[in-house]
Design an enzyme around this catalytic site. Structure first.
Site, PDB file in Angstrom:
ATOM      1  N   PHE A   1       0.798  -1.225   0.000  1.00  0.00           N
ATOM      2  CA  PHE A   1       0.000   0.000   0.000  1.00  0.00           C
ATOM      3  C   PHE A   1       0.828   1.270   0.000  1.00  0.00           C
ATOM      4  CE2 PHE A   1       0.952  -0.214   4.546  1.00  0.00           C
ATOM      5  CZ  PHE A   1       1.158   1.123   4.842  1.00  0.00           C
TER       6      PHE A   1
ATOM      7  N   LYS B   1      -1.431  -7.102  -9.504  1.00  0.00           N
ATOM      8  CA  LYS B   1      -2.381  -7.134  -8.379  1.00  0.00           C
ATOM      9  C   LYS B   1      -2.016  -5.971  -7.472  1.00  0.00           C
ATOM     10  CE  LYS B   1      -3.140  -8.380  -4.474  1.00  0.00           C
ATOM     11  NZ  LYS B   1      -3.585  -7.403  -3.417  1.00  0.00           N
TER      12      LYS B   1
ATOM     13  N   CYS C   1       9.643   1.789   3.305  1.00  0.00           N
ATOM     14  CA  CYS C   1      10.508   0.673   3.666  1.00  0.00           C
ATOM     15  C   CYS C   1      11.936   1.145   3.865  1.00  0.00           C
ATOM     16  CB  CYS C   1      10.467  -0.401   2.595  1.00  0.00           C
ATOM     17  SG  CYS C   1      11.125   0.187   1.060  1.00  0.00           S
TER      18      CYS C   1
HETATM   19  P1  NAD Z   1       1.432  -6.689   2.901  1.00  0.00           P
HETATM   20  O1  NAD Z   1       2.405  -7.794   2.880  1.00  0.00           O
HETATM   21  O2  NAD Z   1       0.386  -6.704   3.941  1.00  0.00           O
HETATM   22  O3  NAD Z   1       0.659  -6.626   1.500  1.00  0.00           O
HETATM   23  C1  NAD Z   1       1.384  -6.669   0.279  1.00  0.00           C
HETATM   24  C2  NAD Z   1       0.584  -7.461  -0.756  1.00  0.00           C
HETATM   25  O4  NAD Z   1       0.511  -8.826  -0.362  1.00  0.00           O
HETATM   26  C3  NAD Z   1      -0.844  -6.962  -0.912  1.00  0.00           C
HETATM   27  O5  NAD Z   1      -1.134  -6.906  -2.276  1.00  0.00           O
HETATM   28  C4  NAD Z   1      -1.667  -7.987  -0.160  1.00  0.00           C
HETATM   29  O6  NAD Z   1      -2.938  -8.168  -0.736  1.00  0.00           O
HETATM   30  C5  NAD Z   1      -0.846  -9.254  -0.255  1.00  0.00           C
HETATM   31  N1  NAD Z   1      -0.925 -10.103   0.951  1.00  0.00           N
HETATM   32  C6  NAD Z   1      -0.896  -9.692   2.234  1.00  0.00           C
HETATM   33  N2  NAD Z   1      -0.937 -10.746   3.079  1.00  0.00           N
HETATM   34  C7  NAD Z   1      -0.982 -11.853   2.310  1.00  0.00           C
HETATM   35  C8  NAD Z   1      -1.028 -13.266   2.595  1.00  0.00           C
HETATM   36  N3  NAD Z   1      -1.043 -13.726   3.833  1.00  0.00           N
HETATM   37  N4  NAD Z   1      -1.068 -14.116   1.554  1.00  0.00           N
HETATM   38  C9  NAD Z   1      -1.060 -13.677   0.283  1.00  0.00           C
HETATM   39  N5  NAD Z   1      -1.007 -12.344  -0.031  1.00  0.00           N
HETATM   40  C10 NAD Z   1      -0.977 -11.458   0.961  1.00  0.00           C
HETATM   41  O7  NAD Z   1       2.279  -5.340   2.955  1.00  0.00           O
HETATM   42  P2  NAD Z   1       1.733  -3.848   3.116  1.00  0.00           P
HETATM   43  O8  NAD Z   1       1.263  -3.653   4.511  1.00  0.00           O
HETATM   44  O9  NAD Z   1       0.849  -3.488   2.001  1.00  0.00           O
HETATM   45  O10 NAD Z   1       3.093  -3.020   2.905  1.00  0.00           O
HETATM   46  C11 NAD Z   1       3.964  -2.689   3.949  1.00  0.00           C
HETATM   47  C12 NAD Z   1       5.176  -3.581   3.970  1.00  0.00           C
HETATM   48  O11 NAD Z   1       5.844  -3.518   2.720  1.00  0.00           O
HETATM   49  C13 NAD Z   1       6.224  -3.169   4.989  1.00  0.00           C
HETATM   50  O12 NAD Z   1       6.723  -4.317   5.615  1.00  0.00           O
HETATM   51  C14 NAD Z   1       7.313  -2.511   4.158  1.00  0.00           C
HETATM   52  O13 NAD Z   1       8.610  -2.531   4.714  1.00  0.00           O
HETATM   53  C15 NAD Z   1       7.246  -3.328   2.930  1.00  0.00           C
HETATM   54  N6  NAD Z   1       7.827  -2.634   1.788  1.00  0.00           N
HETATM   55  C16 NAD Z   1       9.040  -3.052   1.352  1.00  0.00           C
HETATM   56  C17 NAD Z   1       9.643  -2.413   0.300  1.00  0.00           C
HETATM   57  C18 NAD Z   1      10.971  -2.855  -0.200  1.00  0.00           C
HETATM   58  O14 NAD Z   1      11.324  -2.490  -1.308  1.00  0.00           O
HETATM   59  N7  NAD Z   1      11.719  -3.624   0.573  1.00  0.00           N
HETATM   60  C19 NAD Z   1       8.994  -1.341  -0.325  1.00  0.00           C
HETATM   61  C20 NAD Z   1       7.745  -0.944   0.143  1.00  0.00           C
HETATM   62  C21 NAD Z   1       7.164  -1.610   1.204  1.00  0.00           C
END
Ligand code: NAD
Length: 515
Positions: free
Chosen positions: A167, A191, A299
């Site tokens: 997000f 997605k 992140c």
């Molecule tokens: P999230 O993991 O909750 O969601 C990311 C995606 O995965 C979404 O599209 C969601 O629908 C899907 N998803 C979530 N849980 C799932 C599951 N159990 N099974 C299958 N799919 C699932 O992450 P978020 O809260 O949207 O984003 C924040 C996180 O992203 C933080 O940990 C941040 O550090 C990380 N992030 C990392 C980077 C990087 O480049 N390292 C960049 C941006 C964000």
């Protein structure tokens, strides 16, 4: 209005619903899902429902993959210069619609308008970089590897690839993915995050306006089920994921078991080391910007500060400066930081702060009870600073992902390096110093993939790659840059012999060697 208008789609039912339903994009058409299960997209500053995403059905998902598969043969044979020109046009259209995109991001994600522009701009740079794809994906050639025999390599697209987004950067992260993938000749299923899908839809509209043919980019909405379907689908060859470790490691394991390539960028706990010889003003400004910008939901946020020696005495000034930051809805011109993404995120952040207090940390600044006039329902947290934090505390071990700085103390650079290197994450780390020798030692010994020297958020531009390591990354080919091109292509090597062969040279069954 800040919500996408889906102008390229025929005016259909989803435009007239209230709240509007975000369409899928399948084979070049924006279509409403048949699913009756939906998730609200909520403005985090007001709690207003902006739109709803459908939990796309399995049938619709299969249709999106089939559209991508069908589009692949002619797209991979489209001249690379034509594919580049579509990116060239796309970058122009993104610039044209920058304000609209930023407004949508602020509405759905909450960040300030200025920061939302940065979100779009950092993604735009990947589109610009993709305009040079012909040079980026050049193969190699060695003539005369044996007498009259040459070998050359070709980088070919994989086929259907997929991207799963978080997000926190609704424009930048989709733009880390599909421009590189499609310019390499792949087709794509995206997605978006269920929390802020609007920017992805607007970008897809622009990509089609730029000339991307139907089926080359498809979008499906949903959560866990659709992600699992992406992992399992035999026609999808590679997955780009950005998000949390829970989701990222699940996707990495499940999709790898199916033989897919996966690049998985995950969570972080980035440390900023402050040496006593650093430039005080510049360092404090950098710490405030990198800790509280985007309400800490980056992140690459510097969420942990390690004060070395006397630099700890700067804490009071840091607290005073943090008090001056304006917390407001992102749409308000004076806002420095907006709300966090959801009520649940706010609760989690507040709980981690409280656990810090209960395990002995000192709360120098507490933003948990802030009320923003006019936006009383918003998920706001003001700048929060915890000091006396130790490595065993939950508030240190967990990624907080909010406007909270946890501060620690170290006696020496060695001590500070030990703290950073013992942490399981390795996204980024920065040092603030005026000593070249200290900076060089830090750069050499620190176990983090993106190192800043007097730079708080050292995210490389797209000619390099996004290089998190340790638990912040799984896979071996990073996002964008040369590694990103390698991720979205596979190598074919060709060995050719063109010479007049003497007749009667006989047959040899020995392994051919060139000596
Ligand atoms: P999230 O993991 O909750 O969601 C990311 C995606 O995965 C979404 O599209 C969601 O629908 C899907 N998803 C979530 N849980 C799932 C599951 N159990 N099974 C299958 N799919 C699932 O992450 P978020 O809260 O949207 O984003 C924040 C996180 O992203 C933080 O940990 C941040 O550090 C990380 N992030 C990392 C980077 C990087 O480049 N390292 C960049 C941006 C964000």
């Amino acid at each position: 209005s800040a919500s996408p208008r889906f102008s390229t789609a025929a005016e259909s039912s989803f435009n007239h619903r209230n709240p509007s339903r975000v369409p899928n994009l399948i084979g070049g058409a924006f279509v409403d899902s048949k699913s009756t299960s939906t998730i609200d997209v909520i403005n985090p500053a007001t709690q207003e429902v902006v739109s709803q995403i459908p939990l796309t059905t399995n049938e619709e998902f299969k249709a999106a993959v089939a559209a991508a598969k069908q589009a692949f043969p002619s797209w991979r044979n489209t001249p690379i210069t034509t594919r580049q020109r579509i990116m060239f046009k796309l970058q122009e259209l993104i610039r044209r619609d920058m304000d609209k995109l930023a407004k949508n991001i602020t509405t759905e994600q909450g960040k300030t308008l200025k920061d939302a522009h940065g979100d779009v701009f950092r993604g735009l740079e990947v589109v610009e970089h993709s305009c040079g794809m012909a040079t980026l994906k050049m193969g190699e050639y060695v003539p005369n590897v044996a007498s009259g025999i040459d070998t050359y390599s070709i980088r070919e697209p994989l086929g259907v690839c997929a991207g799963i987004c978080p997000f926190n950067f609704p424009a930048m992260i989709p733009l880390w993915m599909f421009p590189v993938a499609v310019t390499c000749g792949n087709t794509f299923v995206l997605k978006p995050s269920e929390k802020d899908p609007g920017a992805s839809i607007m970008l897809a509209e622009l990509a089609m306006e730029a000339g991307l043919p139907p089926g080359v980019l498809n979008i499906v909405h949903g959560t866990n089920d659709i992600v699992n379907a992406i992992c399992d689908d035999d026609d999808i060859r590679a997955i780009s994921f950005v998000g949390s470790n829970t989701a990222g490691m699940h996707i990495y394991a499940r999709a790898s078991a199916k033989g897919k390539r996966v690049q998985s960028n995950m969570g972080a706990k980035n440390h900023g080391i402050v040496m006593p010889d650093a430039n005080k003003d510049a360092t404090l400004n950098a710490l405030l910007a990198a800790g509280f910008g985007a309400a800490g939901q980056r992140c690459m946020a510097l969420s942990t500060i390690v004060f070395v020696g006397d630099s700890e005495s700067w804490l009071n000034d840091l607290v005073e400066c943090a008090k001056g930051l304006k917390v407001n809805a992102g749409i308000e011109p004076n806002a420095d930081l907006g709300p966090v993404i959801s009520k649940q995120a706010k609760e989690r952040i507040c709980r981690l702060v409280q656990s810090g207090v209960e395990s002995g940390a000192k709360l120098l600044l507490d933003g948990r009870n802030i009320v923003v006039p006019g936006y009383e329902q918003g998920n706001f947290i003001g700048p929060t600073i915890l000091t006396g934090v130790t490595a065993d505390m939950e508030c240190y071990k967990e990624e907080i992902f909010g406007p909270v700085l946890v501060c620690m103390k170290a006696d020496s650079l060695e001590d500070a390096l030990n703290i950073v290197n013992r942490n399981r994450y390795g996204n980024g780390a920065s040092i603030f110093t005026t000593s070249g020798a200290v900076a060089r030692k830090f750069q050499t010994e620190v176990e983090a993939g993106q190192v800043g020297i007097n730079v708080p958020i050292p995210v490389p531009l797209p000619f390099f790659s996004f290089t998190g390591n340790k638990s912040s990354f799984a896979g071996d080919l990073n996002f964008y840059g040369k590694a990103g091109v390698n991720f979205f292509t596979q190598i074919k090597t060709v060995t050719q012999q063109w010479k007049d062969l003497p007749s009667g040279s006989g047959v040899s069954l020995a392994m051919p060697t060139s000596q």
